[in-house]
Design a protein around this motif. Sequence first.
Motif, mmCIF file in Angstrom:
data_model
loop_
_atom_site.group_PDB
_atom_site.id
_atom_site.type_symbol
_atom_site.label_atom_id
_atom_site.label_comp_id
_atom_site.label_asym_id
_atom_site.label_seq_id
_atom_site.Cartn_x
_atom_site.Cartn_y
_atom_site.Cartn_z
ATOM 1 N N ILE A 175 0.841 -1.203 0.000
ATOM 2 C CA ILE A 175 0.000 0.000 0.000
ATOM 3 C C ILE A 175 0.877 1.254 0.000
ATOM 4 C CG2 ILE A 175 -1.635 1.348 1.380
ATOM 5 C CD1 ILE A 175 -2.995 -0.939 -0.033
ATOM 6 N N ILE A 219 -7.334 5.844 0.837
ATOM 7 C CA ILE A 219 -7.033 4.567 0.186
ATOM 8 C C ILE A 219 -7.924 3.458 0.732
ATOM 9 C CG2 ILE A 219 -5.253 2.773 0.053
ATOM 10 C CD1 ILE A 219 -3.221 5.053 -0.384
ATOM 11 N N VAL A 278 -5.853 -1.015 -4.940
ATOM 12 C CA VAL A 278 -5.665 -1.108 -3.488
ATOM 13 C C VAL A 278 -6.595 -2.171 -2.890
ATOM 14 C CG1 VAL A 278 -4.690 1.192 -3.207
ATOM 15 C CG2 VAL A 278 -7.167 0.907 -3.086
#
Length: 494
Positions: A303, A322, A372
């Motif tokens: 990430i 995110i 993601v």
Amino acid sequence: MKGVLAFDLGASSGRAVLTTLENQKMVIKEVNRFSNYAIDSNGSLRWDFEFIMDEIYKSIKKAEQLGDFDSLAIDTWGVDFGLLDKNGELIENPYHYRDKRTNGSFSKIKEIIDPLSLYQKTGIQNMEINTLFQLYTLKNQKPEIYDRAEHLLMMPDLINYYLTGSIKTERTIASTTQLYNPTKQNWDYGLIEKLGFKTSMFPEIIDPGNVVGRLKDSIVEKLGVSNKKVIAIGSHDTASAIVCTPFNNKETLFLSSGTWSLIGTQLNEPNISENTYYNNLSNETGVDNKITLLKNITGLWLIQEAKKQFEREGKNYTFDDISQMAKNAKSVECYFDTDLAELTVPGDIPKRIRLLAKKTNQDIPLSDGEIVRVIYENLALKYRTAYEELCDSVGKYFKDIYIVGGGANADFLSQCTANSLNLNVISGFTEATALGNSLVQMLAMNVIESLDNGKAILANSFETKTFSPEDNENWETKYYNYKQTLSGGVKIGK
């Protein structure tokens, strides 16, 4: 009471936190936070140690201005080290564990010692990033550097040396080296000699709670601060984070979630069976001399690297953004091992994931949110494989899992983990490492009575969230497809 200053240095960032105990609650104040990335030094990845020390000095001075404190302590990631020469000078900047120089070193070590015998001595999973492989590679590739080395100091011990002049190694960080014997509770000198290393390089081991020393007079004068004790705590960041985990029963797992993910449980003694060896689990030492049986796997590194790539493209997402993007994106049938070699070096992770998907004839995650989401979902699926290996090794199942560290902020990852493992997930203590660091300092300074007392105070100070398993049938299908994809088999479909 006066406070304690906790330095928590991770593989991507560092922070200094001033902690006080007020009305039986822990109160934390962030003093400094800074990026801590590898630097390129003639083609090798290194840590900028001068920069790290400058940030530490800056933090000490700033903390003195914010509030009085009696002691400070350092925790860092494991395996990396610095070498001192006969004059006590650092020979060169420490290598970063992601440097490629150790690639292939495992095959060379196998010619010296059988991997199972190595495991029975150290209880540590074989990873070429480990101190053993790094030192062996250095000895063979740069003998001129190795020959000059008088002392090997792990990263937190090296920082402590710069602060105090004391050459000691703290036990929990020593246990990450694959040169420490958890049964003998000391360096494995037989193994060290077998590998051709100098036994004199390895310092005396001290336990968490001991005073390493006091700040050097030159530092006190330079910074204009009062003299402080430097305390040995669980200087391996995982050991400090686990201090915060409330093991209320023997059916609780922990997941320390940061750049790396470490999932495991606590034992009273090492588990160094053949079964545990084949499951590639590590026996690391904890603050209270418990053994932490765990699996060390890639964590939020993916990430973090994706976020950097987004920023290079002009998109400045926060980590909260995110997590929300992942939740809102559609789930893409794209499975991969998060520990794949091509995903462990810095660079354009989204591009690499798309290439992996194309190469394996899977659906390709196109949007940033889809990228993601597949990272979070594959992390959760990887956690399940590690969970099953832990259950197999200890011969029992678990009821719940505590997520501590920065990953506890990512609600989507916590929910995916609950779904994948079919366990209740309790997440919280996002600053677990700094808090664990602070608790051990407070115990050493007689501010708290015991670690159990400290954990009760923590529970009274910070809230946690609970995530229950959802969508079980869908996640069972995902896990089946994940295993089939990784084994090269045929998926059962979407």
